[in-house]
Design a protein around this motif. Structure first.
Motif, short mmCIF file in Angstrom:
data_model
loop_
_atom_site.label_atom_id
_atom_site.label_comp_id
_atom_site.label_asym_id
_atom_site.label_seq_id
_atom_site.Cartn_x
_atom_site.Cartn_y
_atom_site.Cartn_z
N SER A 28 -29.60 -80.33 3.56
CA SER A 28 -28.30 -80.71 4.12
C SER A 28 -28.10 -82.22 4.02
O SER A 28 -26.98 -82.68 3.88
CB SER A 28 -28.13 -80.20 5.55
OG SER A 28 -29.01 -80.84 6.40
N GLU A 38 -21.63 -80.76 6.59
CA GLU A 38 -22.71 -80.04 7.26
C GLU A 38 -22.14 -78.76 7.86
O GLU A 38 -21.00 -78.76 8.31
CB GLU A 38 -23.17 -80.93 8.42
CG GLU A 38 -24.65 -81.10 8.54
CD GLU A 38 -24.96 -82.09 9.64
OE1 GLU A 38 -25.41 -81.64 10.69
OE2 GLU A 38 -24.71 -83.30 9.45
N LYS A 39 -22.94 -77.71 7.91
CA LYS A 39 -22.46 -76.48 8.54
C LYS A 39 -22.36 -76.65 10.05
O LYS A 39 -23.16 -77.37 10.63
CB LYS A 39 -23.44 -75.34 8.25
CG LYS A 39 -23.12 -74.64 6.97
CD LYS A 39 -23.81 -73.29 6.96
CE LYS A 39 -23.33 -72.50 5.77
NZ LYS A 39 -24.00 -71.22 5.66
N GLU A 41 -23.36 -75.30 13.18
CA GLU A 41 -24.36 -74.32 13.61
C GLU A 41 -24.16 -74.01 15.09
O GLU A 41 -24.33 -74.87 15.95
CB GLU A 41 -25.76 -74.91 13.37
CG GLU A 41 -26.83 -73.86 13.47
CD GLU A 41 -28.22 -74.46 13.50
OE1 GLU A 41 -28.36 -75.69 13.46
OE2 GLU A 41 -29.16 -73.66 13.61
N LYS A 63 -12.44 -69.27 12.33
CA LYS A 63 -12.35 -69.24 10.86
C LYS A 63 -10.88 -69.20 10.42
O LYS A 63 -10.47 -69.87 9.48
CB LYS A 63 -13.10 -68.01 10.35
CG LYS A 63 -13.38 -68.07 8.88
CD LYS A 63 -14.31 -66.98 8.45
CE LYS A 63 -14.38 -66.97 6.93
NZ LYS A 63 -14.91 -65.71 6.42
N SER A 70 -17.37 -74.61 7.64
CA SER A 70 -18.17 -73.38 7.55
C SER A 70 -19.15 -73.31 8.73
O SER A 70 -19.78 -74.30 9.13
CB SER A 70 -18.84 -73.23 6.19
OG SER A 70 -19.97 -74.01 6.12
N GLU A 72 -22.27 -71.43 10.97
CA GLU A 72 -23.48 -70.61 10.93
C GLU A 72 -23.74 -70.08 12.32
O GLU A 72 -23.89 -70.85 13.27
CB GLU A 72 -24.65 -71.48 10.46
CG GLU A 72 -25.92 -70.68 10.27
CD GLU A 72 -27.10 -71.57 9.89
OE1 GLU A 72 -26.87 -72.67 9.33
OE2 GLU A 72 -28.22 -71.15 10.19
#
Ligand code: BGC
Length: 427
Positions: A28, A38-39, A41, A63, A70, A72
């Motif tokens: 990352s 970065e996702k 999370e 979303k 994005s 996670e």
């Protein structure tokens, strides 16, 4: 010579191969340096039956609104965060925090992560979103320390609920108990008929601690109960002893296989009519309705735990901004959705909880939700011990151990001694 250069080539290939499949962190970092995001999370313990439907609905809404970020879903299974809290602790210690994580308002947040200097204040999010009067002050207090706000409540769960199988009560001509005397009278009748009166699944010990806390708050009142966490009331006080005796008596009515069941398995006993009642937070309603497809007020009913009407044991799941995350703006965007009316109304009807916001759309909630929203406004609020709001994690861990031993040994003095020793560490 030739052989040497082959070795050098192989070594170079190996180094490349290793760096390509290196750890999540360094990949990352690579992404960051290439300008990739970065996702986000999102860390919680909402997996599986009765737990994940609300989270999934919230993530779907996010979303829809922010397709560019994005996400996670980094949930770790285990009721009340049994495993997730340990994973989180080691990540926080290793300076590898998730972008945001589930944390209970109260001691778990304030005496835990905020006191350890691991959280960023998020007063700016509240200002930007115009939230100053959108959450009850009692909840804002649970997520604030020294004048700063550190997280956003997504819900309010009630911990002092007694769930029961309607058919079992009707078939046996029994009234739903409101007091301890009524509870024990009903429990005796059920036992005579060969029905387990009270379901317990204490494979994860917090479930029994939750029963005990509800006895304590009923017997001591909210003020007395709160004094336990400040050390003003000792665990060898006669009223605490009386509560432990009641708890002991209740343990005489549980299923034999309690230590091999989790909270869902214990709730299942009530759903199937193998047990008549269980004491559990209202995530159990999410489980009954969404997973077991039972109908509220037809298949199962609810009331407050004995002698606790007018009291509301509060559990609030909240999310904040850990220090050191690389995507703080995305986290704040997520918190904005989680704290919005739309976010709360997507999450809570599925989760079994009520919205934390005061202006949510009550038409989206079932009869349980509607009556709980009303109760919250008038009841006396008591922070849950079993869910980390009343006392710091260190005390809770010891309380869970002591209660877990108690359920098999039923030694009141030994329980109170252990709690008294642990209490000394609270200040
Ligand atoms: C959480 C709830 C969860 C329950 C069972 C509690 O500590 O606040 O959101 O449903 O544990 O896992």
């Amino acid at each position: 010579m030739k052989r040497k250069s082959i070795f050098v080539m192989l070594a170079i290939i190996l180094v490349f191969a290793l760096s390509a499949c290196s750890s999540k962190n360094s990949s990352s970092d690579g992404e960051k340096s290439k300008g990739k995001k970065e996702k986000l999370e999102i860390f919680s313990w909402w997996t599986g039956a009765g737990e994940e439907d609300g989270l999934k609905a919230l993530l779907a809404l996010f979303k829809e609104k922010h397709a560019d970020i994005s996400v996670e879903n980094a949930a770790v299974a285990g009721g009340a965060g049994t495993n997730a809290k340990a994973v989180l602790a080691s990540r926080m210690q290793g300076d590898d925090p998730p972008s945001t994580f589930q944390v209970h308002g109260g001691a778990e947040l304030n005496e835990g992560w905020v006191a350890a200097g691991k959280m960023e204040p998020i007063n700016d999010v509240y200002e930007k979103e115009g939230w100053s009067d959108k959450f009850p002050q009692s909840l804002i207090d649970m997520v604030s320390k020294d004048g700063n706000i550190y997280s956003v409540p997504v819900n309010i769960h009630r911990g002092n609920v007694l769930w029961y199988n309607k058919k079992v009560f009707e078939d046996n001509g029994l009234e739903v108990p409101k007091t301890f005397d009524e509870f024990f009278a009903v429990a005796d009748k059920l036992q005579e008929k060969g029905i387990t009166p009270l379901a317990l699944g204490d494979k994860e010990p917090w479930t029994a601690t939750q029963i005990f806390e509800n006895v304590l708050v009923a017997k001591l009142g909210v003020d007395g109960y709160n004094k336990l966490w400040t050390g003003e009331l000792a665990f060898d006080d006669p009223k605490v002893k009386e509560s432990a005796e009641i708890f002991k008596k209740m343990m005489g009515y549980i299923n034999k296989d309690h230590s091999s069941r989790n909270w869902q398995d214990a709730s299942q006993l009530v759903a199937d009519g193998d047990a008549a009642m269980n004491i559990m937070g209202d995530w159990a309603k999410g489980y009954f309705v969404n997973d077991l497809k039972l109908t509220l007020n037809e298949d199962f009913g609810y009331t407050t735990t004995p002698d606790s009407s007018g009291i509301f044991t509060v559990i609030t799941d909240t999310f904040g901004l850990p220090k050191g995350v690389g995507n703080a703006e995305d986290v704040k965007t997520f918190l904005g959705v989680l704290g919005s009316v739309e976010g709360q109304d997507a999450f809570n009807p599925l989760k079994g909880s009520i919205p934390a916001r005061v202006d949510a759309d009550t038409s989206k909630y079932d009869d349980y939700g509607k009556s709980t929203i009303e109760d919250f406004k008038t009841a006396e609020l008591a922070p849950s011990l079993a869910h980390g709001s009343a006392a710091a994690e260190g005390f809770l861990t010891k309380a869970n151990q002591a209660v877990n031993i108690f359920v098999t040994q039923l030694d009141v003095d030994s329980l109170l001694n252990s709690l008294k020793t642990a209490q000394a560490e609270l200040k």
